[in-house]
Design an enzyme around this catalytic site. Structure first.
Site, PDB file in Angstrom:
ATOM      1  N   HIS A  18       3.847 -12.769  -5.458  1.00  0.00           N
ATOM      2  CA  HIS A  18       4.680 -11.638  -5.862  1.00  0.00           C
ATOM      3  C   HIS A  18       5.722 -11.407  -4.550  1.00  0.00           C
ATOM      4  CE1 HIS A  18       4.883  -7.231  -6.736  1.00  0.00           C
ATOM      5  NE2 HIS A  18       4.812  -7.593  -7.991  1.00  0.00           N
ATOM      6  N   SER A  71       8.759  -4.265 -10.765  1.00  0.00           N
ATOM      7  CA  SER A  71       8.594  -4.986  -9.425  1.00  0.00           C
ATOM      8  C   SER A  71       9.975  -5.731  -8.966  1.00  0.00           C
ATOM      9  CB  SER A  71       7.722  -6.068  -9.299  1.00  0.00           C
ATOM     10  OG  SER A  71       6.217  -5.460  -8.912  1.00  0.00           O
ATOM     11  N   ASP A  83       4.136  -5.841   0.449  1.00  0.00           N
ATOM     12  CA  ASP A  83       3.577  -6.390  -0.766  1.00  0.00           C
ATOM     13  C   ASP A  83       2.555  -7.321  -0.392  1.00  0.00           C
ATOM     14  OD1 ASP A  83       4.137  -8.097  -3.438  1.00  0.00           O
ATOM     15  OD2 ASP A  83       5.276  -6.310  -3.483  1.00  0.00           O
TER      16      ASP A  83
END
Length: 443
Positions: free
Chosen positions: A222, A392, A186
């Site tokens: 994220h 996600s 990621d």
């Protein structure tokens, strides 16, 4: 409603209405977000074949580089080197950004035509498809800079949330996940007191504001958010963080495959909260080659189904061997499809993907209230915790549920645990996900 949503919605209600009408015919025809480098991302803006790709890059399958090199001799395309799983990269500086996608596709067509005579068929060549992180909300699809998202992500819609006294448990037992190691490919990681045990590959720190303009990047945090969700569902699982996306959520097929080739041997679950569309809806070459190389290993890849509210195959989630995860939301005790989630018969599992809270950066960002940054834009400060939506975040819940199943069923193989979880979970009963099983981490 927090300051981010108030300021963004007030400033953008009229602009987004017009933008949505323009984007409806072809979401890819719009300009790239201002903080995306056109030398690194190009758009194939074809209504029937839209996707993002790296300008001036062509991937060549193992064994085909010599024939491709012959075809491209004297054209300016240079063979650079052989990468992960035998993929070879050819590169050429694009003539200009607006024709970069066409240059790549025309060259690929030329190679296929020139090598069609071969007994084994045309040379296997493909764009280096761009993948993006998959986080969004259904009501406020813009980032801190006020820009509309593209291709179902990125476009951060992360919201402020109050840091709890301790990391919450999402139905977990203390030993859940023990023996499992989950790789999170990621944006990398920020430091967080609840994530000190997370191992990191080299150069895997996340970045809050790479341009230094005062506005947090589209998908900073994220990876940190994803790691926190895994710990909430499977607190004893090991986590290994690898940076494959920049802080705006942008990566590519070859980078992800390369990271897959370098994973430690004890990784048995891979979380890919990223993806994109491809040329002719075909599997992205580098990850397809990686998946083929992994056929006899007991690793499980779990990937986000995407946030474009579309049934078009989204990669790498659409691979048969990959566990694809769509998003649902809890509406007063009844599960319903999340409005942003991609869907279709290629989605394997659905899990919560709206209103999730998890670990985040401790940083301050300005928030755009108009079409361009302004000195009068307000600021908000995150204190290590946030709320976010997107497939996600459904994805790490599913990955952690596989790890939890390994522990509770006494299984050493993540593949066996994935199978057991799939057959034991109920069908979603939701029309957009006809074959998907429903995961509820609280039950």
């Amino acid at each position: 409603m927090n300051l981010y949503r108030v300021s963004a919605l007030v400033g953008w209600v009229v602009i987004l209405a017009a933008a949505c009408a323009a984007l409806a015919a072809n979401a890819f025809a719009a300009s790239l977000p201002a903080n995306w480098n056109p030398q690194q991302v190009a758009v194939n803006a074809d209504d029937n074949n839209s996707f993002l790709l790296r300008p001036g890059q062509i991937l060549v399958a193992p064994g085909d580089a010599i024939d491709v090199g012959r075809v491209l001799t004297g054209s300016g395309w240079k063979r650079t080197d052989t990468r992960a799983y035998g993929i070879t990269l050819f590169q050429k500086a694009p003539e200009k950004p607006e024709t970069a996608a066409r240059e790549v596709l025309d060259t690929i067509a030329k190679v296929r035509t020139a090598t069609a005579y071969r007994p084994q068929g045309p040379a296997r060549v493909a764009p280096n498809h761009v993948f993006v992180g998959e986080s969004i909300t259904s009501t406020d699809a813009i980032n801190f800079m006020g820009e509309p998202r593209i291709q179902g992500g990125p476009g951060s819609s992360v919201e402020l949330a109050s840091l709890p006294k301790e990391l919450p448990s999402r139905g977990a037992l203390p030993g859940d996940g023990k023996g499992a190691k989950i790789a999170v490919l990621d944006t990398g990681m920020f430091e967080h007191e609840w994530l000190r045990s997370v191992q990191r590959a080299p150069l895997s720190d996340d970045v809050w504001d790479v341009e230094g303009d005062g506005y947090g990047d589209n998908e900073s945090g994220h990876g940190t958010f994803i790691a926190g969700l895994i710990r909430q569902v499977a607190p004893a699982a090991s986590i290994y963080a690898v940076k494959v996306l920049d802080s705006h959520g942008v990566g590519d097929d070859l980078t992800v495959a390369t990271a897959m080739s370098q994973l430690p041997a004890d990784v048995n679950i891979v979380n890919l909260s990223l993806g994109g569309y491809t040329e002719g809806n075909q599997p992205p070459m580098a990850i397809a080659t990686a998946m083929q190389a992994w056929q006899n290993k007991h690793r499980v890849v779990v990937a986000a189904a995407g946030n474009h509210a579309d049934k078009r195959p989204f990669w790498p989630a659409a691979f048969g061997p990959v566990v694809s995860v769509g998003a649902i939301e809890d509406r007063e005790g009844v599960f319903a499809p999340a409005s942003f989630s991609n869907y279709g018969d290629w989605v394997d599992l659905v899990a919560r993907g709206a209103g999730l809270q998890s670990t985040f950066a401790r940083e301050t960002t300005k928030v755009a209230t108009g079409p361009t940054p302004s000195k009068s834009d307000p600021s908000i400060t995150f204190e290590g915790w946030a709320e976010w939506d997107g497939t996600s975040f459904s994805t790490p819940i599913a990955a952690a549920m596989i790890a939890r199943t390994m522990t509770r069923a006494g299984l050493l193989s993540a593949a066996d645990a994935s199978h057991k979880l799939h057959v034991s979970a109920p069908l979603s009963g939701l029309a957009p996900f006809p074959y998907a099983r429903l995961l509820d981490e609280f039950r």
